[in-house]
Scaffold this motif. Structure first.
Motif, PDB file in Angstrom:
ATOM      1  N   ASP A 235       0.817  -1.219   0.000  1.00  8.58           N
ATOM      2  CA  ASP A 235       0.000   0.000   0.000  1.00  8.58           C
ATOM      3  C   ASP A 235       0.848   1.265   0.000  1.00  8.58           C
ATOM      4  N   HIS A 257       0.874   2.226  -7.605  1.00 11.02           N
ATOM      5  CA  HIS A 257      -0.224   2.775  -8.383  1.00 11.02           C
ATOM      6  C   HIS A 257      -0.814   3.987  -7.644  1.00 11.02           C
ATOM      7  N   HIS A 259      -3.686   4.315  -6.520  1.00 12.64           N
ATOM      8  CA  HIS A 259      -4.407   3.802  -5.360  1.00 12.64           C
ATOM      9  C   HIS A 259      -3.675   2.533  -4.948  1.00 12.64           C
ATOM     10  N   TRP A 260      -4.350   1.560  -4.344  1.00  9.43           N
ATOM     11  CA  TRP A 260      -3.672   0.355  -3.884  1.00  9.43           C
ATOM     12  C   TRP A 260      -3.052  -0.419  -5.041  1.00  9.43           C
ATOM     13  N   TRP A 262      -2.443  -3.844  -6.123  1.00  7.17           N
ATOM     14  CA  TRP A 262      -3.119  -5.050  -5.651  1.00  7.17           C
ATOM     15  C   TRP A 262      -2.417  -6.345  -6.045  1.00  7.17           C
ATOM     16  N   THR A 279      -6.030  -0.807  -7.876  1.00  4.87           N
ATOM     17  CA  THR A 279      -7.403  -0.328  -7.780  1.00  4.87           C
ATOM     18  C   THR A 279      -7.573   1.046  -8.415  1.00  4.87           C
ATOM     19  N   ASP A 280      -6.521   1.534  -9.087  1.00  6.44           N
ATOM     20  CA  ASP A 280      -6.639   2.750  -9.894  1.00  6.44           C
ATOM     21  C   ASP A 280      -7.015   2.436 -11.340  1.00  6.44           C
ATOM     22  N   SER A 322     -11.531  -1.461 -10.734  1.00  5.40           N
ATOM     23  CA  SER A 322     -10.286  -1.959 -10.168  1.00  5.40           C
ATOM     24  C   SER A 322      -9.854  -3.244 -10.853  1.00  5.40           C
TER      25      SER A 322
END
Length: 357
Positions: A235, A257, A259-260, A262, A279-280, A322
């Motif tokens: 993260d 990324h 966001h997370w 993954w 998740t982006d 995502s």
């Protein structure tokens, strides 16, 4: 380099989904399995094959699955066998399945359940089952299942539909497991993702051997071509590459990324190639120079303005949700499949980035 996807889209998934896997044992076709995650509808497993021309994705089998699929793995030595982790009411379960021989039926059959990994069942309500692992480097009669508090090592006899627990170990009350990876170079070595660390286990004794103290790891993958190396998705730190002989600090760090981050996957054939998904709604393709290779006379596989440096080769951004699922093709290692949460499967080729000599 950033741009939309130019891959082949598979339109067969009707429901949300998180899981896609390469059918490694299928030596005749480039094929993948994808599983759905619908709360209200009967879920499905799709056998997806790339056409011989490489221009179309074909549904070569559609099979009912009774529950939401949270983890899906294909058996590395039998193309008709796969495992799932699923929810059933308020509990989790795991099973090994076999695909029926008759494909193309108008009514989707249910795969044959070979074994249920039911040693978890008495504790699943408090310990969510998260993953089933096959040893990735060939035929092996062992299977690993992981829930939040335990690691189980199984002996699997798929011919006689029997699975028995060989050994089990608890990680303790203060830690939760959320996934793991089986070392392709050592069938006795397991990496397990815990709350604030990556724990390593010797499966002969079921004891921890070492750990990497790093918070919020979401995924881990061993480099199948270079022993002692693995990659993690985190993260905060993004993407980190590790040499397990010196586990205190990462040997490489890459941006994560927006966001997370993954999922991360090493290429099955080219040791310097990594995919990441987040998740982006983006997938990133990386070319990495691993320690020990910087002074090598071998050329980089990909066109890059910085051949001897780490570089982001491409970002695939044509997703509306995502991206949770990533799978390189073992049969054609310059092809990969991705799966976003809205059920969109895309198969991409990275051949256009190959150096033209």
């Amino acid at each position: 380099m950033r741009g939309p996807s130019t891959g082949i889209v598979y339109g067969g998934l009707k429901y949300q989904a998180r899981c896609i896997t390469d059918v490694k044992a299928d030596v005749d076709h480039t094929s993948f399995l994808a599983g759905t995650l619908s709360l209200k509808e009967e879920n499905e497993v799709h056998l997806i094959r790339l056409s011989p021309s490489g221009s179309e994705l074909i549904c070569d089998g559609l099979f009912y699955h009774p529950n939401e699929i949270w983890d899906l793995k294909s058996c590395p030595f039998d193309p008709r066998i796969f495992s799932t982790v699923f929810t059933s009411g308020e509990t989790y379960g795991a099973s090994v399945w076999k695909i029926p021989e008759l494909y193309g039926q108008s009514n989707a059959p249910q795969p044959e359940q070979l074994v249920s990994l039911d040693e978890h069942s008495f504790k699943i309500k408090s310990n969510m089952l998260v993953s089933v692992l096959w040893w990735p480097s060939g035929k092996h009669d062992r299977l690993i299942s992981i829930d939040e508090g335990n690691i189980f090592l199984w002996s699997l006899d798929s011919s006689n539909k029997v699975a028995k627990v060989i050994s089990q170990e608890s990680v303790g009350m203060l830690q939760n497991l959320s996934g793991g990876a089986w070392d392709p170079h050592d069938r006795n070595a397991l990496a397990g993702i815990c709350d604030s660390s990556l724990q390593f286990w010797d499966l002969r004794t079921m004891k921890k051997t070492t750990s990497i103290e790093q918070a919020h790891i979401r995924d881990v993958d061993y480099n199948p071509k270079k022993q002692h190396f693995l990659v993690t998705a985190e993260d905060v730190s993004g993407i980190q590459l590790w040499d397990l002989r010196r586990p205190k600090f990462p040997v490489k760090e890459l941006p994560g990324h927006a966001h997370w981050t993954w999922a991360v996957r090493h290429n099955p054939e080219y040791e310097d190639l990594i995919l990441s998904a987040g998740t982006d709604s983006t997938i990133n393709l990386w070319s990495i120079r691993l320690p020990g290779n910087e002074g090598s006379s071998s050329e980089s596989l990909f066109d890059s303005p910085t051949t001897l440096k780490d570089s982001l080769i491409n970002s695939y951004t044509d997703y509306e949700d995502s991206v949770y699922g990533l799978a390189w093709s073992t049969r054609e290692p310059l092809i990969f499949a991705s799966l976003s949460y809205d059920g969109r499967v895309i198969v991409e080729s990275v051949k256009s980035f190959i150096k033209r000599k």
